[in-house]
Every structure is written in structure tokens, then in C-alpha cells.
Write an enzyme that holds these catalytic residues in place. Structure first.
Site, PDB file in Angstrom:
ATOM      1  N   GLN A  99      -9.781   1.917   4.659  1.00 19.95           N
ATOM      2  CA  GLN A  99      -9.272   1.386   3.395  1.00 19.95           C
ATOM      3  C   GLN A  99      -8.360   0.178   3.565  1.00 19.95           C
ATOM      4  O   GLN A  99      -8.338  -0.722   2.734  1.00 19.95           O
ATOM      5  CB  GLN A  99      -8.508   2.477   2.644  1.00 19.95           C
ATOM      6  CG  GLN A  99      -9.382   3.302   1.719  1.00 19.95           C
ATOM      7  CD  GLN A  99      -8.549   4.288   0.937  1.00 19.95           C
ATOM      8  OE1 GLN A  99      -8.122   5.295   1.477  1.00 19.95           O
ATOM      9  NE2 GLN A  99      -8.308   3.985  -0.313  1.00 19.95           N
ATOM     10  N   GLY A 124      -8.353   3.599  -9.240  1.00 23.46           N
ATOM     11  CA  GLY A 124      -8.453   2.454  -8.340  1.00 23.46           C
ATOM     12  C   GLY A 124      -9.298   2.805  -7.133  1.00 23.46           C
ATOM     13  O   GLY A 124     -10.038   3.797  -7.136  1.00 23.46           O
ATOM     14  N   SER A 171      -2.232   2.080  11.099  1.00 16.31           N
ATOM     15  CA  SER A 171      -2.221   3.007   9.973  1.00 16.31           C
ATOM     16  C   SER A 171      -1.743   4.390  10.386  1.00 16.31           C
ATOM     17  O   SER A 171      -1.868   4.792  11.544  1.00 16.31           O
ATOM     18  CB  SER A 171      -3.629   3.127   9.373  1.00 16.31           C
ATOM     19  OG  SER A 171      -4.069   1.884   8.878  1.00 16.31           O
ATOM     20  N   THR A 186       0.854  -1.190   0.000  1.00 19.67           N
ATOM     21  CA  THR A 186       0.000   0.000   0.000  1.00 19.67           C
ATOM     22  C   THR A 186       0.889   1.239   0.000  1.00 19.67           C
ATOM     23  O   THR A 186       2.115   1.130  -0.054  1.00 19.67           O
ATOM     24  CB  THR A 186      -0.907   0.026   1.247  1.00 19.67           C
ATOM     25  OG1 THR A 186      -0.123   0.374   2.401  1.00 19.67           O
ATOM     26  CG2 THR A 186      -1.569  -1.329   1.482  1.00 19.67           C
ATOM     27  N   CYS A 187       0.270   2.412   0.104  1.00 21.16           N
ATOM     28  CA  CYS A 187       1.066   3.642   0.083  1.00 21.16           C
ATOM     29  C   CYS A 187       1.925   3.800   1.331  1.00 21.16           C
ATOM     30  O   CYS A 187       2.928   4.510   1.314  1.00 21.16           O
ATOM     31  CB  CYS A 187       0.167   4.860  -0.093  1.00 21.16           C
ATOM     32  SG  CYS A 187      -1.022   5.115   1.245  1.00 21.16           S
TER      33      CYS A 187
END
EC number: 1.2.1.70
Length: 414
Positions: free
Chosen positions: A115, A190, A108, A49-50
Site C-alpha cells: 500500500q 478510501g 513499513s 499515512t497511518c
């Protein structure tokens, strides 16, 4: 088999490092094929992921970690970045606890963001699709999903909208007055790109341009808003000229917008892609404002306190869920071992019994045959325990000897 995970995330690694070690944008089937080809790697799930790239693995020998690191390093474009300087290794229960916290949003950058659960589910699905997940790892992920669902339903951890996408739009609003007169370019359709689009439409900008590799997906998203159009990524040169705000959330392996592409017009660039899609040097141009994922953290901090008091409730649910999982795993392992033990015993008895019955049918004295049968079974059943006890004694493993004595109902005091 042992359960481990290797991770690179935002807590230890800045965006330029995470970009180098990201596995997104690569051929997924090729990734799984190559990692499963490593000796002693049995199953794998790859999450990228980012804010993190993590690999969850079932292995047969911990020494294989060196080979896995070498595999990961082979995908790094800049050899100056060494994975050993940044990765974190987790083992056993620590892996499961981390994955539960991760799926619930507690690990996170955006505390409680929703997400990440979808991203974990997508990674799990891709692993299954590539036949890379085994029974144990599958049970882990199923328990993780159930735990995340429970946390979401029983706490308010995700009720304050501070996702990365929401925070990116908040940042854009701060940089530009009267956004209703601005053209917004979103690169990528996306999950994150779609979320960005929804947040931008709420601001009612002059026009939204959504560029994606496949235009069908972009068209489906833009059809819900009058002042929006879908484009191919190849249309970027003309779209950049029109845009006042450019936000990227796309999987690429090199910059798709550079300084020479933008001219002298003032713009806001926000890049939440990993690897980065917008050249950071865009921020060096006086007329531009440039922000990456790590910059968005300043926006996030303001709302984090609203969720912190819920995280302790989530932690308690996770701890209880982990305890439940471990208890069930013990039962599964125990039942499996017991089943295997009985199968082993059946094999030993059946072979000797068939030989003994044949001897009796051929006229041998039944009493002598039964005595011989009992002797052979005794030797076969006790062979491996005796060998194990001798080996434990040689190694000075008194704990193993005590355990074996208890298994056979012997006096542990002697």
C-alpha cells in the site's frame, strides 16, 4: 538547493503522537500554499499515512528548518505535543535512500506491504497538482518509483499478505467466533477501506455496512458483494447499533464514535485511522475489545520472518539504484554548470566583440582594437576566479586554491 525531509513515524512516536501531527484530512491545496510561502522553501511533497507523516523539501538555506517546524506545529490541536521532541531530519542522499526503502515497504510496520507505494504516488501526484514539485525532486520520485517496481518484480518481498488491513481482519477473527453470523461496519471507502472490504467479504459475514462521506464511492465497492450496503457517514448512529465489528479507516479531525454512542452491546472496535476516529476509551468499557494501529503490530510480527530474507535482496537493488541516480545527477549538474559557463563566456565575448567591430568599422587601427579586445576578455574571464582565489586564501581554504589551480591547468605544487 538542498534536499531534506522531516518525519514523524511509528518507530519513534506512538499513535497518540502520530495522530496529533498527522496532516491528512486537511485542505491539501492550503497545506501546499502555506508551506511554499515560507522563505527558502522552494518545493515540497507531503506524505501522511497511518504510520507516518513526512515532508520532503527542496530548500535554499538549512536554517529554514525552524520555520518548517513552526509551520507543522501550527496544525497541532494539543499544544502539549511539541514537534521537536519527535521529528527526524534527513538530508541529501539519506533522504533518497529512505524514500526508496519506504516505497519498497522496507520502512513499513508491515515489512514489504504494497500500500505504501500507492500512498507515495498519491502524495507525488498531489504535489504536482499543486505546482509544488521541481525538476530535482521530480527526478528523485521517478527514480524511487522505478526502484520500487524493480524490487517488486525481482524479489518476493510483498508476496505474504500481511497488510495493515489484512492484519486488522485477522485480529477481528480472533476476537469473534462464527463471523458468518456477525454484522461488520467499515467506516471509510478510501484505498484502505476498500482493501478492508475485500478481506471481510472473504470471511462471508452476515452483512457488511460501508459508510463514507460520498455514498457513490461506497456503492461502487459494495456492488461487488450481495450482503453489503452503502451508507453516508451521517448514518453512523443507526449503523453502530446493528454492528458487531466496527473498523475505521477514515480521515477525520475528531472522534466520530464515542462511548455514549455504543450502548451495552459487546463489540470489537478496530481503528486504523490516523488521526484516530474511534475514541480509545471505548476499550475501557468491559464489554468491548478495542485495537488501534499499534496493536495490530502483534499480528504482523508472526508473518514478518517470511519476508525478512527477501529484504536483503531488496536492499542491494536499492543501493545500486541510488548509485545510478547519483551518477546521473552528477552528470546533470556538471552539464548544467558547463552550459551556464559557456553562456557566461558568450555574453562576455559578444559584448566586447561588437564594440571592437564597431571601432574597426569607424576606422580604428585593427591591430590596436584586437589587442584591446584580448586584454578586456582576459580581465573579464579571470575576474571571478581571481576574486574567488583571494577569498579562499583569506579563509585559509587551501583545498579551494588547489581545485582552482587544477581547473586552470596550473602547477598545484607551488
Amino acid at each position: 538547493m538542498a534536499l531534506i525531509s522531516l518525519a514523524i513515524d511509528y518507530k519513534k512516536s506512538p499513535i497518540e503522537v502520530r495522530s496529533e501531527f498527522a496532516l491528512s484530512g486537511l485542505d491539501v491545496s492550503m497545506l501546499y500554499k502555506s508551506i511554499l510561502a515560507i522563505d527558502n522553501v522552494v518545493h515540497a511533497v507531503i506524505l501522511s499515512t497511518c504510520n507516518r507523516t513526512e515532508v520532503y523539501l527542496e530548500i535554499t538555506d538549512l536554517r529554514v528548518v525552524d520555520d518548517i517546524l513552526a509551520w507543522w506545529q501550527s496544525y497541532v490541536r494539543n499544544p502539549e505535543f511539541k514537534i521537536r521532541d519527535y521529528f527526524k531530519l534527513r538530508q541529501g542522499t539519506e533522504v533518497i535512500m529512505h524514500l526508496m526503502k519506504l516505497a519498497c515497504g522496507l520502512e513499513s510496520m508491515v515489512l514489504g506491504e504494497p500500500q505504501i507505494l500507492g500512498q507515495v504516488k498519491d502524495s507525488y501526484t498531489l504535489s504536482k497538482k499543486n505546482h509544488a514539485i521541481g525538476k530535482e525532486l521530480d527526478r528523485v520520485f521517478q527514480k524511487v518509483f522505478a526502484t520500487a517496481k524493480k524490487v517488486r518484480s525481482e524479489t518476493r518481498i510483498g508476496h505474504c499478505p500481511v497488510s495493515v488491513a489484512f492484519s486488522a481482519i485477522t485480529l477481528a477473527k480472533k476476537q469473534l467466533d462464527n463471523i458468518s453470523t456477525k454484522n461488520v461496519l467499515i467506516i471509510g471507502a478510501g484505498q484502505t477501506g476498500e482493501l478492508l472490504f475485500r478481506h471481510v467479504t472473504a470471511l462471508n459475514p452476515k452483512h457488511i455496512m460501508l459508510a463514507n462521506r460520498t455514498i457513490e464511492k461506497a456503492e461502487k465497492i459494495t456492488s461487488t458483494f450481495n450482503n453489503a450496503s452503502a451508507y453516508y457517514l451521517s448514518d453512523l448512529p443507526k449503523l453502530i447499533k446493528k454492528a458487531d465489528i466496527i473498523i475505521a479507516a477514515v480521515n477525520v479531525t475528531e472522534y466520530i464514535v464515542k462511548c455514549e454512542d455504543v450502548g451495552e452491546k459487546s463489540r470489537v472496535f478496530i481503528d486504523i485511522s490516523i488521526p484516530q476516529a474511534l475514541d480509545p476509551k471505548l476499550g475501557d468499557l468491559e464489554q468491548n475489545a478495542y485495537y488501534c494501529v499499534d496493536d495490530i503490530n502483534t499480528v504482523i510480527e508472526g508473518n514478518k520472518d517470511k519476508r525478512k530474507h527477501e529484504s536483503s535482496r531488496a536492499q542491494k537493488i536499492i543501493v545500486k539504484s541510488l548509485e545510478d541516480y547519483l551518477e546521473k545527477e552528477k552528470a546533470i549538474i556538471s552539464n548544467s554548470a558547463i552550459k551556464e559557463l559557456f553562456q557566461k563566456a558568450d555574453g562576455l565575448v559578444d559584448l566586447s566583440l561588437e564594440k571592437s567591430l564597431a571601432k574597426i568599422r569607424n576606422g580604428k587601427d585593427p591591430e590596436e582594437v584586437l589587442k584591446r579586445f584580448a586584454y578586456e576578455i582576459k580581465k573579464k574571464v579571470l575576474h571571478y576566479p581571481v576574486v574567488g582565489m583571494k577569498e579562499a586564501s583569506k579563509q585559509g581554504r587551501s583545498d579551494c586554491l588547489v581545485c582552482m589551480k587544477r581547473m586552470f591547468g596550473l602547477n598545484v605544487e607551488k
